[in-house]
Enzyme design. Structure first.
Site, PDB file in Angstrom:
ATOM      1  N   GLU A 256       0.874  -1.177   0.000  1.00 36.24           N
ATOM      2  CA  GLU A 256       0.000   0.000   0.000  1.00 36.24           C
ATOM      3  C   GLU A 256       0.906   1.221   0.000  1.00 36.24           C
ATOM      4  O   GLU A 256       1.547   1.518   1.009  1.00 36.24           O
ATOM      5  CB  GLU A 256      -0.905  -0.020   1.242  1.00 36.24           C
ATOM      6  N   HIS A 329     -11.661  -1.188   1.776  1.00 33.83           N
ATOM      7  CA  HIS A 329     -12.311  -0.937   3.064  1.00 33.83           C
ATOM      8  C   HIS A 329     -12.078   0.470   3.600  1.00 33.83           C
ATOM      9  O   HIS A 329     -12.618   0.815   4.643  1.00 33.83           O
ATOM     10  CB  HIS A 329     -11.790  -1.966   4.072  1.00 33.83           C
TER      11      HIS A 329
HETATM   12  O1  TEU Z   1      -4.556   2.693   5.459  1.00 35.10           O
HETATM   13  C1  TEU Z   1      -3.605   3.702   5.310  1.00 35.10           C
HETATM   14  C2  TEU Z   1      -4.130   4.996   4.993  1.00 35.10           C
HETATM   15  O2  TEU Z   1      -3.417   5.832   4.542  1.00 35.10           O
HETATM   16  C3  TEU Z   1      -5.539   5.240   5.304  1.00 35.10           C
HETATM   17  O3  TEU Z   1      -5.562   5.463   6.652  1.00 35.10           O
HETATM   18  C4  TEU Z   1      -6.065   6.375   4.594  1.00 35.10           C
HETATM   19  O4  TEU Z   1      -5.300   7.512   4.804  1.00 35.10           O
HETATM   20  C5  TEU Z   1      -7.408   6.650   5.102  1.00 35.10           C
HETATM   21  O5  TEU Z   1      -8.097   5.452   5.195  1.00 35.10           O
HETATM   22  C6  TEU Z   1      -8.118   7.542   4.166  1.00 35.10           C
HETATM   23  O6  TEU Z   1      -9.372   7.752   4.690  1.00 35.10           O
HETATM   24  C7  TEU Z   1      -4.172   1.506   6.033  1.00 35.10           C
HETATM   25  C8  TEU Z   1      -5.390   0.612   6.203  1.00 35.10           C
HETATM   26  O7  TEU Z   1      -5.897   0.297   4.944  1.00 35.10           O
HETATM   27  C9  TEU Z   1      -6.373   1.288   7.091  1.00 35.10           C
HETATM   28  O8  TEU Z   1      -7.569   0.579   7.206  1.00 35.10           O
HETATM   29  C10 TEU Z   1      -5.735   1.467   8.443  1.00 35.10           C
HETATM   30  O9  TEU Z   1      -6.574   2.223   9.257  1.00 35.10           O
HETATM   31  C11 TEU Z   1      -4.384   2.172   8.337  1.00 35.10           C
HETATM   32  O10 TEU Z   1      -3.563   1.668   7.291  1.00 35.10           O
HETATM   33  C12 TEU Z   1      -3.600   1.977   9.610  1.00 35.10           C
HETATM   34  O11 TEU Z   1      -3.190   0.652   9.723  1.00 35.10           O
END
Ligand code: TEU
Length: 552
Positions: A256, A329
């Site tokens: 990611e 998600h």
């Molecule tokens: O998401 C990383 C992230 O950058 C997100 O938090 C994004 O900025 C945000 O969802 C935008 O609304 C990952 C996961 O996919 C997320 O579910 C987690 O909350 C986050 O990392 C922390 O582990």
């Protein structure tokens, strides 16, 4: 063991376990629930699952805060349930990739508990703990995190603070410490030895922090990110994981890559660098906001989307592998987004969006419910929301008044809970997800939008996705062909060609709710239409019409 590129032929379905299917009827999805739906996934045609975290966790961020990397969160099931799920998936030709969350742990992890209890604990250096400024009165610097909070939390009444780029319950690990990297490798081997096929690496571009820990000026959203996104040792760490672990298994990794540029992403996926198999970039999900902040909503313009897609398709072609997605998600639902309609024209909209992204170069991901055109939740009050991010931002906007109008206007539309409402299996009270009230409100449109209905109706979005999948599988043009944007400047039509030798696949999509006439359509008169969301075709593209044409 021979390492293969199987992931290039994968069609990956993302399961968010708390919202997928509740096997033991306690209102929360679980692993037995997933097992009961594997035939459904097989019928859809996917051959890999990405499972959002199922590890033991206090669930402050729904499992993205892990307290034990080697066990399952009890309400989701046991390790034996997990093993059964994995073997049932493999029996059906479905691989499994796990979510790997190692930028941070939960504050309930035993390492963190030891670290804050005792200054001399060997676990102290597992985390990023620094002395505050002014004898602890001020945080070590002015960085802020992703969830609308400051990035540092004071440890009791001591002078020290720990870094958390996400919620307070998600302390960042110190990757500078070789012991931390060895722990991560052990975790990877543990799951790979159990038979999993790879990992989706959560916020992997944040693991290396600039060790000067400098403050930034001026402070804008996510202050300090220039010091921890694609940090100085990121490539070194990823290569180390590759050589010490991934090289020994036929597994894949998808990173990611939050806030990464194309050039930075290329360095992560260039095969000879041996870092990651592919990346998720988010440029296209930022086409409807300002500065990458979803609360600063901007009207969608398909020209912007084409520009971004063109950049990444051409930029990565021949360099490294890409992933393709329109939902996950953390994102709101795609139908009703990207200029489309989630009311009267929902079905054609969902099919058009699905077609447009599915035939790009890369591995397509489908997020649960996307294949039946699930829509945003119908939330009315902050109390309907569960997500820690939503609550933090809401609270912040009550304190920082300038944010209030933005948050009030956009919160329900952009909250991550939109994607997390229970999967709609049928029209029963709790949509067949559970027999009891679920942890998050079921969408009231479950009578019309559910899996049962979709399976019955041969024109449904579900059956259309089956066709997308079967046309894509084994198609070398879609896998390897070059990408050519056919109408860069048109304000409604997104049209592209994939070309390999003299074989072509052409996709023409109308992103408008009105009919659109364009001479491009006639240029492909001698091509065959192999897929479309309408039964009849003319020179005029109908509202949200999409066509896939071939010349072979
Ligand atoms: O998401 C990383 C992230 O950058 C997100 O938090 C994004 O900025 C945000 O969802 C935008 O609304 C990952 C996961 O996919 C997320 O579910 C987690 O909350 C986050 O990392 C922390 O582990």
């Amino acid at each position: 063991m021979k390492k293969t590129d199987w992931y290039k032929d994968a069609i990956i379905y993302q399961i968010y376990p708390r919202s997928f299917c509740d096997g033991n009827k306690d209102g929360l999805g679980d692993i037995p629930g997933i097992i009961s739906k594997l035939d459904y996934l097989k019928e859809l045609g996917v051959n890999c699952v990405w499972l959002s975290p199922v590890y033991d966790s206090p669930q402050e961020d729904n499992g993205y805060d892990i307290s034990n990397y080697r066990d399952i969160y009890k309400p989701f099931g046991t390790l034996d349930d997990f093993k059964k799920m994995l073997s049932e998936m493999h029996k059906r030709g479905i691989r499994l990739i796990m979510d790997l969350v190692v930028n941070h742990t939960s504050s309930e992890h035993k390492w963190f508990k030891e670290a804050i209890k005792d200054k001399n604990s060997p676990y102290r250096d597992y985390y990023i703990i620094k002395k505050g400024r002014k004898n602890g009165a001020k945080a070590p610097n002015n960085w802020s995190g992703f969830f609308g909070e400051k990035a540092w939390e004071r440890i009791g009444d001591s002078e020290d603070y720990y870094l958390h780029l996400f919620a307070k319950g998600q302390p960042d690990l110190n990757w500078e410490n070789p012991k931390v990297r060895e722990e991560v490798k052990d975790i990877l081997r543990y799951w790979l030895d159990l038979g999993v096929d790879g990992f989706r690496c959560d916020v992997i571009t944040l693991i290396s922090k600039d060790q000067r820990f400098k403050s930034v000026f001026p402070t804008i959203a996510i202050a300090g990110h220039q010091y921890y996104v694609n940090g100085p040792r990121l490539h070194e760490y990823l290569h180390e994981l590759y050589t010490d672990v991934y090289a020994n298994y036929d597994c894949m990794t998808v990173g990611e890559t939050v806030l990464s540029t194309l050039d930075q992403a290329k360095d992560l996926v260039l095969p000879e660098r041996q870092e990651l198999s592919m990346i998720f970039n988010f440029d296209h999900t930022d086409t409807d906001n300002h500065f990458g902040v979803k609360y600063f909503y901007k009207k969608f313009d398909v020209r912007k989307l084409k520009k971004v897609v063109n950049k990444w398709q051409q930029g990565l072609h021949g360099c490294g592998w890409n992933s393709l997605f329109i939902e996950n998600h953390d994102q709101r639902r795609s139908v009703g987004r990207f200029g489309t309609d989630d009311k009267e024209l929902r079905e054609v909209s969902a099919k058009m969006l699905g077609t447009t992204y599915f035939f790009l170069q890369g591995t397509p991901f489908i997020y649960q419910g996307q294949e039946i055109g699930m829509t945003n939740g119908d939330f009315q009050s902050i109390n309907d929301l569960q997500d820690v991010e939503a609550h933090n931002i809401y609270n912040l906007s009550r304190k920082v008044k300038i944010l209030k109008p933005f948050v009030d206007k956009t919160l329900f539309n952009v909250t991550r809970d939109n994607a997390r409402t229970p999967m709609q299996w049928d029209n029963s009270e709790f949509a067949g997800f559970s027999d009891v009230e679920p942890w998050l409100k079921v969408n009231s449109n479950k009578d019309a939008i559910n899996v049962n209905e979709s399976l019955k109706n041969e024109d449904s979005i579900f059956h259309y996705y089956q066709k997308l999948i079967s046309f894509r599988k084994g198609n070398e043009i879609i896998k390897d062909g070059e990408y050519i944007d056919l109408l860069k400047h048109h304000k409604h039509i997104f049209a592209y060609k994939r070309k390999l030798g003299d074989k072509e696949v052409v996709v023409i999509s109308n992103f408008s709710n009105k009919p659109v006439l364009n001479k491009l359509v006639n240029q492909f008169d001698n091509y065959e239409i192999v897929l479309s969301n309408y039964k009849t075709h003319s020179d005029v593209l109908k509202p949200y019409e999409t066509r896939v044409l071939i010349n072979y």
